[in-house]
Motif scaffolding. Structure first.
Motif, PDB file in Angstrom:
ATOM      1  N   VAL A 131       0.616  -1.054   0.239  1.00 56.00           N
ATOM      2  CA  VAL A 131       0.079   0.065  -0.033  1.00 56.00           C
ATOM      3  C   VAL A 131       0.969   1.093   0.033  1.00 56.00           C
ATOM      4  CG1 VAL A 131      -1.934   1.257   0.982  1.00 56.00           C
ATOM      5  CG2 VAL A 131      -1.602  -1.363   1.414  1.00 56.00           C
ATOM      6  N   ASP A 132       0.636   2.114  -0.772  1.00 56.53           N
ATOM      7  CA  ASP A 132       1.357   3.379  -0.889  1.00 56.53           C
ATOM      8  C   ASP A 132       1.467   4.026   0.307  1.00 56.53           C
ATOM      9  OD1 ASP A 132       2.494   5.737  -2.465  1.00 56.53           O
ATOM     10  OD2 ASP A 132       0.787   6.822  -1.842  1.00 56.53           O
ATOM     11  N   PRO A 133       2.742   4.498   0.750  1.00 53.17           N
ATOM     12  CA  PRO A 133       2.944   5.032   2.037  1.00 53.17           C
ATOM     13  C   PRO A 133       2.089   6.470   2.106  1.00 53.17           C
ATOM     14  CG  PRO A 133       5.111   4.478   1.201  1.00 53.17           C
ATOM     15  CD  PRO A 133       4.144   4.214   0.013  1.00 53.17           C
ATOM     16  N   GLY A 134       2.059   7.235   0.940  1.00 56.35           N
ATOM     17  CA  GLY A 134       1.136   8.313   1.073  1.00 56.35           C
ATOM     18  C   GLY A 134      -0.143   7.977   1.517  1.00 56.35           C
ATOM     19  N   LEU A 135      -0.852   6.699   1.133  1.00 51.47           N
ATOM     20  CA  LEU A 135      -2.096   6.494   1.464  1.00 51.47           C
ATOM     21  C   LEU A 135      -2.461   6.125   2.833  1.00 51.47           C
ATOM     22  CD1 LEU A 135      -5.286   5.800   0.888  1.00 51.47           C
ATOM     23  CD2 LEU A 135      -4.463   3.736  -0.311  1.00 51.47           C
ATOM     24  N   LEU A 136      -1.048   5.511   3.319  1.00 51.48           N
ATOM     25  CA  LEU A 136      -1.000   5.108   4.628  1.00 51.48           C
ATOM     26  C   LEU A 136      -0.892   6.256   5.554  1.00 51.48           C
ATOM     27  CD1 LEU A 136       1.455   2.051   4.584  1.00 51.48           C
ATOM     28  CD2 LEU A 136      -0.937   2.012   4.746  1.00 51.48           C
ATOM     29  N   HIS A 137      -0.704   7.417   5.177  1.00 55.11           N
ATOM     30  CA  HIS A 137      -0.369   8.618   6.158  1.00 55.11           C
ATOM     31  C   HIS A 137      -1.861   9.131   6.097  1.00 55.11           C
ATOM     32  CE1 HIS A 137       3.810   8.873   6.483  1.00 55.11           C
ATOM     33  NE2 HIS A 137       4.193   8.966   5.275  1.00 55.11           N
TER      34      HIS A 137
END
Length: 162
Positions: free
Chosen positions: A33-39
């Motif tokens: 999962v994209d780190p930006g989405l996790l943020h």
């Protein structure tokens, strides 16, 4: 806000704290999962749970990783904002559903929407991330960890959001 001093949970339960942090990093390192989405997930759950420390920390992390400030400002109203993709919307809806568990559980329509946007592995990893941020939020709320208190050691002072 309480004036009663709270415990230093990270020091008192350092082994448990480290294991939770390691699990958190394992989700990120897997890279499904994209780190930006996790943020975005971390910020939204922290908003819902009222965890000032986590909201502060994850907003700064998101900014350091290139997230646009306007999207951070729109996160509480993501349903009305045109700034989020269908994949992000599905993840945010999932985050809200898992953070505020309804008596009837997770609606099939929401699950179907997620399955359109995420592979099985991505959805599983995303679910673990929501579980983890909710755990961190509960510690932050219980022990009133001061927002910004770890900015220097974590390099978050470089976000320019003081």
């Amino acid at each position: 806000m309480s004036t009663l001093p709270r415990l230093q949970h990270a020091q008192l339960s350092s082994e448990l704290f480290k294991k939770l942090a390691d699990l958190n990093m394992a989700v990120v390192r897997r890279g499904h999962v994209d780190p930006g989405l996790l943020h975005l997930v971390d910020i939204r759950a922290s908003q819902l749970n009222g965890c000032a420390f986590c909201l502060d920390m994850h907003s700064k992390q998101a900014k350091l990783h290139g997230e646009r400030e306007l999207r951070l400002y729109h996160l509480p109203v993501w349903r009305e904002s045109p700034l989020f993709s269908p994949r992000e919307r599905a993840a945010l809806a999932w985050t809200e559903a898992l953070t505020r568990l309804a008596p009837g559980g997770i609606p099939d329509a929401l699950y179907a929407e997620l399955r359109e946007q995420f592979s099985e592995t991505e959805l599983s990893d995303l679910t673990y991330q929501v579980m983890l941020i909710n755990a961190w939020n509960r510690a932050g709320v219980a022990f009133l960890t001061p927002p910004g208190s770890l900015d220097k050691p974590y390099g978050l002072d470089k976000a320019g959001l003081a």
